[in-house]
Design an enzyme around this catalytic site. Structure first.
Site, mmCIF file in Angstrom:
data_model
loop_
_atom_site.group_PDB
_atom_site.id
_atom_site.type_symbol
_atom_site.label_atom_id
_atom_site.label_comp_id
_atom_site.label_asym_id
_atom_site.label_seq_id
_atom_site.Cartn_x
_atom_site.Cartn_y
_atom_site.Cartn_z
ATOM 1 N N TRP B 351 0.817 -1.223 0.000
ATOM 2 C CA TRP B 351 0.000 0.000 0.000
ATOM 3 C C TRP B 351 0.847 1.267 0.000
ATOM 4 C CZ3 TRP B 351 -2.167 1.875 5.299
ATOM 5 C CH2 TRP B 351 -1.193 1.735 6.292
ATOM 6 N N ASP B 352 2.145 1.129 -0.264
ATOM 7 C CA ASP B 352 3.035 2.286 -0.110
ATOM 8 C C ASP B 352 2.660 3.479 -0.980
ATOM 9 O OD1 ASP B 352 5.649 1.120 1.541
ATOM 10 O OD2 ASP B 352 4.505 -0.374 0.460
ATOM 11 N N GLU B 490 -0.084 -4.766 12.483
ATOM 12 C CA GLU B 490 0.110 -6.207 12.286
ATOM 13 C C GLU B 490 0.266 -6.984 13.582
ATOM 14 O OE1 GLU B 490 3.264 -6.216 9.322
ATOM 15 O OE2 GLU B 490 1.752 -6.277 7.727
ATOM 16 N N LYS B 610 1.974 -2.297 16.938
ATOM 17 C CA LYS B 610 3.195 -2.070 16.150
ATOM 18 C C LYS B 610 3.120 -0.664 15.570
ATOM 19 C CE LYS B 610 5.577 -4.154 12.141
ATOM 20 N NZ LYS B 610 5.393 -5.169 11.082
ATOM 21 N N GLN B 611 1.992 -0.363 14.945
ATOM 22 C CA GLN B 611 1.686 1.026 14.610
ATOM 23 C C GLN B 611 0.202 1.222 14.931
ATOM 24 O OE1 GLN B 611 1.869 0.088 9.930
ATOM 25 N NE2 GLN B 611 1.511 2.252 10.371
#
Lengths: 793, 793
Positions: B351-352, B490, B610-611
């Protein structure tokens, strides 16, 4: 025949190659000629035609190696579908007991339908109906649906459905001494029990091609299935039980990929995956017909004329859209002169864009932009070619091969004399005028600044720079001249008895060079200052370069004689030709070049033209535009000079080019509408009646087809895109009746309805800013959601 | 180090793989890692990295065959350039008598410069200066110029210049058990005495690759030349006489083509032809530097901060533009998560784009449009994937392979526990939100209706339809819900002890789904009626479908707890995590997933991220936009809720993702500019300091790099493109000083200068219509050629 269908009743072997070309189905990615698939055992295989990577009549020494470039390679034949009752002979349309045969090209739906009945040696009569399409939405798919009815028997029907990789290029008689073997089959296999698969590559260009074909019996019957393999050939044979009077349908769907396709992992894998996922034929037909419906919404031209005229106009639009379509937008393809319909000219790209752009620009400019990108990606080759020839800028070749290299023949054969003759057609530098003309008109129709900045601008300027470098300054005349070129009239490639080929001051070339240079200066004007600076930087514009070009636009030499524009310098010195004598002696004098050469004479000696290229000026430029251009050069020009020029060359033209009727019709539209309509109808007949006697079978004439459509809009409606204005100035012949069509211009979606009494234009509701609409010299703003009407006298 | 250069003094073998990644040179078509070419005899070859056709960790059964897809394949190594005085040992940077070593990545010019001095066993000292580039204008070319000065000797210098086709994929340690052999050399030869040539294909995807390399001695000296060949390897060895103190320069130019390239006949022929025609290195450098100058004009961001900050920002822009550039516009490539800089993630597309689009959209929308086309061409695969999974519309995969198939790993290894674990990351359906978000923003920035009509619209609607089909209606709540998915965080892929993976009502997914559906309805509104009808027809829109979507935008369930937005349903029930204890025990706790799993525990049990994906909402949507969206759903939301939510997740995030610092910096910009600046600087250090300890060597983190640039414009300048308006609402940290950059918006070429006291915006003179400029709630018209300034408090 109706106005949407081309219909042939009966199977006439002598006409089949012509009919195959005219019944070609395609989607811009690949095409299939309208061949009878049950005759697939024939010697000549050309049902699948596809533009590939390049082949060349003459072997060429490139980078130290001898290469035979492939520009057009026939793809493996997927149409193969043979059938027979029980253990009879495989049915063959050409030789067996054909009782009925009817073939219909349904243009509205993009489907070729065949009806046939045959009886075998044992008297078993079978009725066959076949529908065939090349999918217009998913360009990788095609389908062939065959329904059998056993009229007076029950038993087993055998069906043989194959993929044939043994095809060669053999569609053009005179190329047969060349190597026609361009495919090598690498792999063939069965796929999951109901499909077959074949992978090949082209020998020189190493394009990989893969096809997978799925054959299904539609009804719920048990069909035995057996694999048949030969070298480069794979097929399935199905044994289907049939009952008297009950239809059985066999659907064959094929998936085709090449190694050039985006969004794939590998072509073979892509074809096998797609054939597994593909819808059934009925669903595929639904989406295919919808895609055509969308195209017809944009492209159909209604007119109250006879049915045949309407039908042929649609045929021309149909073949145009099968050659260049929404599918070509993401491919790296140009406009092949003979469509995807045959092998003539070996897939090379000429100047046909010039005749096709006006039709596409005003309806799907995303397609014309892609065609300009095709040229842009070959600019490196054109820059190199100019440099090698001692010119500046970018010199596009007359015949362009796959990578943009010059592919014009160096010799050609006169079949009448049996002599191979030097061919100077590479001197037709005027193809560069077409490239520039098309860039400018794409911009005029769309207002697409970004294209001008990033892709079109440098290409335009490099072409303009090349044209400027063609000129030389004559102190004697205080004029610029262009020598050593050929105009579009291929009957004149040199002065009589000259040692060197080429002509001086071909008026078409000189005038259009001035036009191109004027627009080059204008491009710098329409760009914003910082964009202008970047364009100048990109092309390394010299400080004095624009001034030099402006100077050419004031001092180009144009030659006149007898009160008309001369085709080229010293044309007046040529001998008059004895038309009557030659007509009497030869009947058909379309190919005077061959006739005269065989007599030891030459067209170069006479005042005669294959197509009168001076008249092309009136086709490309309006009278007012041409008058302004010539006035700036200091030459007097008006409608009278134009009329005299038209009459002069009309009397001296053999009409040996398919484009000639289009141009003739055009230039007569103002002065003689009835004769104009006559030439228009002639132009319509070019391919359907194969007026050149055999050339249509080798591929349709795409420029002439599009040109005939363009006659209705740009010529008879007097449509012109100039100075950011969409102009109209109708000169509709009364035979056309009412004419209606749709257009796009600068974000506006327009409906144009034209009759003898008035012109109505409406703009659909969109968010576009108002556009400028011009009618006979007066400009008004047209807002989306509004309409306007003009009375015609 | 200066603000335009990344400089390394000394050769540190332990750091070389990191430096190679950071000194990668590329042009979007191919890239070359910053390896020392004289060490080309090393076991691992990865100097040429290139996105190709697909390889895959797990063999896959596709269409009845086992295939190993290749998505990333290292190209043959063209860098090989070894040298030695007379008959000494070939110099090896890593082992031999290195006296000096300095490496400088010159970003302004796109050139990697190396200076080194070495002494051989016989005491001969030689100075070497090397310049290397991958051409930004002609994407097929690269060059390596090496200048030698014999400091204390005269005699013969031997230079070995090669093309190595024996390269493997071996750049990522943990992939080495996979098959790394993806190239097979088909042909190698000498070309016209001064060049060598090598042609290979990739094993599965059958992409053909050809390179030709020309090696010239610049000075007018007689150099003996000998061909050296091994299987898959070809080189020339030159013997060059050198005189003490006099420089000798060896130029190596390489031409690379693949079978996917347009405008070629065949890749091998193209490479041999180009190498024969290519300019000398000095001229190539001139055009290369000009291409970079044009890019920097658009992309450079000036700021009055420290030199290192300025340098790293440029490094991030530099690597972004080496991965996606004007050259990628005509290629079929997406945004690889790790650039073209290494082999991690095997070339798959995630998805960058979402982080890269804001930087590119506003400067070169022609590039973002091409990236959307990359997705569009894979829509067929996405439609098929949705259908297979029982959904409607188009479902783009989390990890996309060459043909758009799902390539997410199904297992992953925890190196800490040695266990292979099921991997549920394919449940990250939110990648579809990114696709839709990017289409809309491309349209917002450009106003490109045609893209919306022909290519973007159906893709958007199919994605929206997929998202709508993810929802289910709960009678209990009278709300729509989405279950069975993962958010971007994640660390949470399932509920603790659940049998099935997936979460319910992930707030990021639910809110953005509402946003996407709102825009879907808006797309039909901005299109003209006839365009709307055609879009509805193309996607087969059902009569009630838009109403259904509107209903979802009024009734989507969003979960709150403790006055903050919950990351997902029942997040509140998870256990609090003992951060201090784990920090004490493990030190680096960036990979808590691995730590906990090794302990037999799971991140799924805890309130830790994680984020923090809830915070992504504040990154993508402004407060006002988010408040409106939630209010329509019946949820109260304001700056206070936002602040509490930020604080809540700030305290519970491990920052295990490189994107996390970008998002943290962003969300703190309004409330705590100093801490925001701190996270911004952290984000800048991600790759240059390899903060994840080894991952940068496997490829840079392109999303985080672009995100750091975007922080300056969209976050600190408060830039937003919404409702056809370009909004500004600056929150510039004082550390940034003055910030200045250029933008494009709807045909306007803007200069933005931002300081603590004011915001100045000027629009260059163009022919664009006035644009709407918004400043803190007020909209004004901005005309080309005018400027405006706003005082900041």
């Amino acid at each position: 025949m109706d106005e949407w269908s081309l219909v042939y009743d009966g199977f006439d072997p002598s006409q089949e190659r012509l009919r195959e070309a005219l019944c070609t189905l395609g989607n811009g990615y690949f095409a299939t000629r309208g061949a009878a698939p049950e005759n697939a055992g024939d010697d000549v295989h050309y049902p699948g035609t596809y533009l590939a990577g390049g082949f060349n009549r003459l072997e060429t020494e490139i980078a130290g190696r001898t290469v035979e470039n492939e520009d057009l390679v026939n793809m493996p034949n997927w149409l193969v579908l043979r059938f027979r009752p029980a253990q009879g002979r495989w049915f063959d349309t050409a030789t067996d007991g054909l009782l009925e045969y009817r073939q219909e090209l349904d243009m509205r739906n993009g489907v070729l339908v065949r009806h046939l009945r045959f009886a075998d040696d044992e008297g078993r009569r079978t009725r066959v109906t076949q529908r065939r399409f090349v999918h217009m939405d998913n360009m990788h798919l095609a389908g062939l649906q065959t329904t059998f009815v056993a009229e007076n028997w029950s038993g087993e029907l055998q069906v043989h459905s194959g993929l044939d990789g043994r095809v060669v290029n053999a569609g053009v008689e005179r190329y047969r001494q060349l190597n026609g073997q361009h495919l090598r089959v690498l792999e063939q296999s069965s796929v999951e029990g109901e499909a077959i698969y074949l992978r090949a590559h082209t020998v020189q260009s190493r394009l990989r091609v893969a096809l997978a074909a799925r054959t299904r019996v539609l009804e719920d019957v048990e069909a035995a299935r057996e694999l048949v393999e030969e070298d480069g050939y794979i097929a399935e044979e199905l044994v289907v039980p049939v009952v008297e009077g009950q239809p059985v349908t066999i659907d064959k769907v094929v998936a085709l990929f090449t190694s050039r396709d985006p969004a794939i992992s590998e072509a073979g894998l892509a074809s096998r995956t797609l054939i597994r996922r593909a819808d059934g034929i009925d669903e595929l037909l639904r989406s295919h017909v919808l895609a055509w419906e969308r195209l017809w919404r944009r492209f159909d031209i209604e007119l109250d004329s006879d049915e045949r005229t309407r039908m042929i106009l649609r045929l021309h639009v149909f073949h145009l859209l099968q050659t260049v379509s929404m599918n070509t937008v993401h491919l790296d393809v140009g406009v092949p002169a003979r469509g995807l319909h045959g092998e003539a000219y070996r897939g090379h790209i000429f100047w046909d864009e010039m005749f096709i752009f006006p039709v596409l620009n005003l309806r799907l400019p995303v397609v014309t932009k892609a065609l300009l990108e095709y040229r842009r990606r070959r600019m490196g080759e054109a820059l190199w070619a100019a440099q090698q020839a001692g010119y500046e800028g970018a010199m596009y070749p007359w015949q362009s091969g796959s990578d943009g290299r010059e592919e014009s023949q160096q010799l050609h054969l006169n079949p009448r004399s049996g002599r191979w003759l030097p061919d100077n057609s590479h001197l037709q530098k005027h193809v560069n005028l077409a490239v520039a003309y098309n860039i400018w008109h794409y911009y005029q129709v769309t207002g697409d600044h970004d294209f001008l900045r990033f892709r079109g601008g440098d290409m335009y300027i490099q072409v303009a720079r090349f044209l400027a470098s063609l000129t030389s300054y004559s102190h004697a005349y205080d004029r610029y001249e262009i020598c050593g070129v050929m105009g579009p009239d291929e009957y004149h490639d040199a002065y009589p008895d000259a040692d060197e080929p080429g002509l001086c001051n071909n008026s078409y070339t000189n005038v259009m060079t001035v036009w191109v240079l004027e627009r080059a200066v204008e491009i710098f004007r329409v760009l914003a200052p910082y964009q202008r600076a970047e364009l100048a930087e990109a092309v390394e514009l010299r400080a004095d370069e624009l001034d030099h070009w402006e100077d050419i636009t004031r001092k180009m030499r144009i030659v006149f004689h007898d009160g008309v524009i001369s085709q080229f310098e010293d044309y007046a010195q040529l001998a008059e030709f004895d038309w009557d004598a030659y007509r009497a002696r030869y009947g058909d004098i379309q190919r005077l070049d061959r006739i005269l050469e065989a007599e030891g004479d030459s067209t170069n000696r006479y005042k005669l033209s294959k197509q009168a290229d001076v008249l092309m000026l009136f086709y490309l430029l309006s009278v007012s535009e041409l008058s302004e251009l010539l006035a700036k050069l200091g030459y007097a020009f008006d409608e009278h000079v134009m009329q005299r020029t038209i009459d002069y060359y009309q009397a001296r033209t053999s009409h040996g080019s398919t484009l000639s009727n289009v141009v003739q019709s055009w230039v007569l539209a103002k002065s003689d509408r009835a004769r104009s309509w006559h030439f228009f109808k002639q132009a319509l007949e070019s391919d359907i009646s194969d007026v050149q006697g055999g050339t249509t079978a080798e591929g349709i004439h795409l420029g002439a087809m599009a040109g005939s459509v363009d006659l209705l809009q740009r010529c008879y409606a007097g449509l012109e895109t100039r100075d950011d204005v969409l102009w109209f100035d109708p000169v509709l012949p009364k035979e056309a009746g009412r004419v209606a069509f749709n257009l796009h211009f600068r974000g506006h979606h327009l409906r144009v309805v034209l009759s003898a009494s008035d012109l109505q234009i409406s703009s659909a509701l969109t968010s576009a800013p108002p556009m400028q609409l011009g009618f006979r010299g007066t400009v008004t703003d047209l807002h989306p959601g509004s309409d306007v009407s003009f009375a015609l006298d």
